[in-house]
Design an enzyme around this catalytic site. Sequence first.
Site, PDB file in Angstrom:
ATOM      1  N   ALA A 124       0.861  -1.204  -0.004  1.00 17.67           N
ATOM      2  CA  ALA A 124       0.053  -0.076   0.059  1.00 17.67           C
ATOM      3  C   ALA A 124       0.972   1.338  -0.042  1.00 17.67           C
ATOM      4  O   ALA A 124       0.554   2.245   0.750  1.00 17.67           O
ATOM      5  CB  ALA A 124      -0.873  -0.028   1.292  1.00 17.67           C
ATOM      6  N   GLY A 125       1.827   1.260  -0.828  1.00 16.71           N
ATOM      7  CA  GLY A 125       2.619   2.592  -1.030  1.00 16.71           C
ATOM      8  C   GLY A 125       1.867   3.503  -2.130  1.00 16.71           C
ATOM      9  O   GLY A 125       0.724   3.426  -2.319  1.00 16.71           O
TER      10      GLY A 125
ATOM     11  N   ALA B 125       2.980   7.802  -8.862  1.00 19.74           N
ATOM     12  CA  ALA B 125       2.372   8.026  -7.411  1.00 19.74           C
ATOM     13  C   ALA B 125       3.483   8.356  -6.472  1.00 19.74           C
ATOM     14  O   ALA B 125       4.609   7.953  -6.672  1.00 19.74           O
ATOM     15  CB  ALA B 125       1.533   6.896  -6.975  1.00 19.74           C
TER      16      ALA B 125
ATOM     17  N   LYS C 161      10.449  -1.003 -20.241  1.00 14.87           N
ATOM     18  CA  LYS C 161      10.171  -0.339 -18.967  1.00 14.87           C
ATOM     19  C   LYS C 161      11.421  -0.327 -18.177  1.00 14.87           C
ATOM     20  O   LYS C 161      11.819   0.800 -17.401  1.00 14.87           O
ATOM     21  CB  LYS C 161       9.039  -0.621 -18.129  1.00 14.87           C
ATOM     22  CG  LYS C 161       8.742  -0.355 -16.848  1.00 14.87           C
ATOM     23  CD  LYS C 161       8.208   1.305 -16.850  1.00 14.87           C
ATOM     24  CE  LYS C 161       7.984   1.913 -15.512  1.00 14.87           C
ATOM     25  NZ  LYS C 161       6.982   1.182 -14.980  1.00 14.87           N
TER      26      LYS C 161
ATOM     27  N   ASN D 203      15.854   6.059 -12.871  1.00 14.51           N
ATOM     28  CA  ASN D 203      15.823   5.889 -11.193  1.00 14.51           C
ATOM     29  C   ASN D 203      17.364   6.041 -10.842  1.00 14.51           C
ATOM     30  O   ASN D 203      17.541   6.704  -9.784  1.00 14.51           O
ATOM     31  CB  ASN D 203      15.240   4.441 -11.352  1.00 14.51           C
ATOM     32  CG  ASN D 203      13.774   4.497 -11.196  1.00 14.51           C
ATOM     33  OD1 ASN D 203      13.158   5.430 -12.014  1.00 14.51           O
ATOM     34  ND2 ASN D 203      13.278   3.472 -10.436  1.00 14.51           N
TER      35      ASN D 203
ATOM     36  N   SER E 126      10.863   6.572  -8.136  1.00 16.78           N
ATOM     37  CA  SER E 126      10.897   5.758  -6.756  1.00 16.78           C
ATOM     38  C   SER E 126      11.932   5.458  -6.154  1.00 16.78           C
ATOM     39  O   SER E 126      12.179   5.533  -5.179  1.00 16.78           O
ATOM     40  CB  SER E 126      10.062   4.632  -7.199  1.00 16.78           C
ATOM     41  OG  SER E 126      10.768   3.644  -8.113  1.00 16.78           O
TER      42      SER E 126
ATOM     43  N   GLU F 154      15.737  -1.309  -5.374  1.00 19.15           N
ATOM     44  CA  GLU F 154      15.641  -2.482  -6.450  1.00 19.15           C
ATOM     45  C   GLU F 154      16.757  -2.499  -7.395  1.00 19.15           C
ATOM     46  O   GLU F 154      16.563  -3.433  -8.359  1.00 19.15           O
ATOM     47  CB  GLU F 154      14.192  -2.181  -7.041  1.00 19.15           C
ATOM     48  CG  GLU F 154      13.026  -2.223  -6.022  1.00 19.15           C
ATOM     49  CD  GLU F 154      11.826  -1.864  -6.880  1.00 19.15           C
ATOM     50  OE1 GLU F 154      10.643  -2.749  -6.620  1.00 19.15           O
ATOM     51  OE2 GLU F 154      11.614  -0.903  -7.251  1.00 19.15           O
TER      52      GLU F 154
END
Length: 319
Positions: free
Chosen positions: A8-9, A132, A188, A196, A260, A273
């Site tokens: 739920a980030g 987001a 992607k 990133n 992110s 990541e």
Amino acid sequence: MKITVVGAGGMGSRFAIMLHQAGHNVELVDGWQDNVDAIRANGLKADFNGEPVTVKLPIYSPAEVDATGEKPDLIIVFTKSNQLRSMMEAVKPIISPVTYVLCLLNGIGHEDILEDYVAKDHLILGITMWTAGMTGPGQVTLVGNGDVELQNFEPAGEAFTKQVVQVFTEAGLNPKYSENVKYSIWRKACVNGTLNCLCSLLECNIGELGSTTVASDLLHTIIAEFATVAAKEGINLDEQEVYDHVAGTFTANIAGHYPSMYQDLVKNHRATEIDFINGAVWRKGQKYGIPTPYCALLTQLIHAKEQLVGAVERTKAHV
């Protein structure tokens, strides 16, 4: 459809809110206890394109999952790549023989882990270009527009995957059923493997990276390494098209966005990541005997920065 969003980030919250608003039965699983407590107490709060939105959704910590007693039709995985196996272990009690798992994580090779928890014909792979961000426990900022691309891992999953596409369409998530999602995943990954890590190391947003005189050369070289390794796995990336796609973000409406990995490493001092992005290309390059010096260096630099800032593993998702 009964849907469990795992993680739920920022991105998990976006999908949960939009699917809930479309009338679906949505629940959340998250490993950050402060986030769980805030959503339980106050609802999931979002700045949704400038409009305040609050939705009440059931949310569980990993230790509480087994107590829910309900089996979802669909699990959407939005945890961090380096937390994927531990979270799948936690949600294993709610995976039934008819449950499908949709993976929308950044990076390469997640299916190798997911196959230990769900049959291949119940696995859906995809990518999303939505953005987001989290501003605090139970609070997210959702701006701009995006889309989703999905494909069943095995032919037997096509009917359900197309049902998911319809559900996402109703929720305004702009889905597309893909005939070659693995290409899109690698494409992607090139976005993540450039924007990133570079924004994290340089501590800048996307537009600021694009304003540098070296941005073009960096993108071309990194994308070439991804493409050479991808070709060994039967995926032929169009390097110029991928470059144009990535470089286009420098002047797009997300130019002011901090990726992110930046939010994880620079802002929140969390482990990244990188091992599922540039690190995956480096590992695969070693396997195939292909030099990938830029991906190797970027992976090592990100790990060095993790150590310097005291980055720690946390089960808070923030994709």
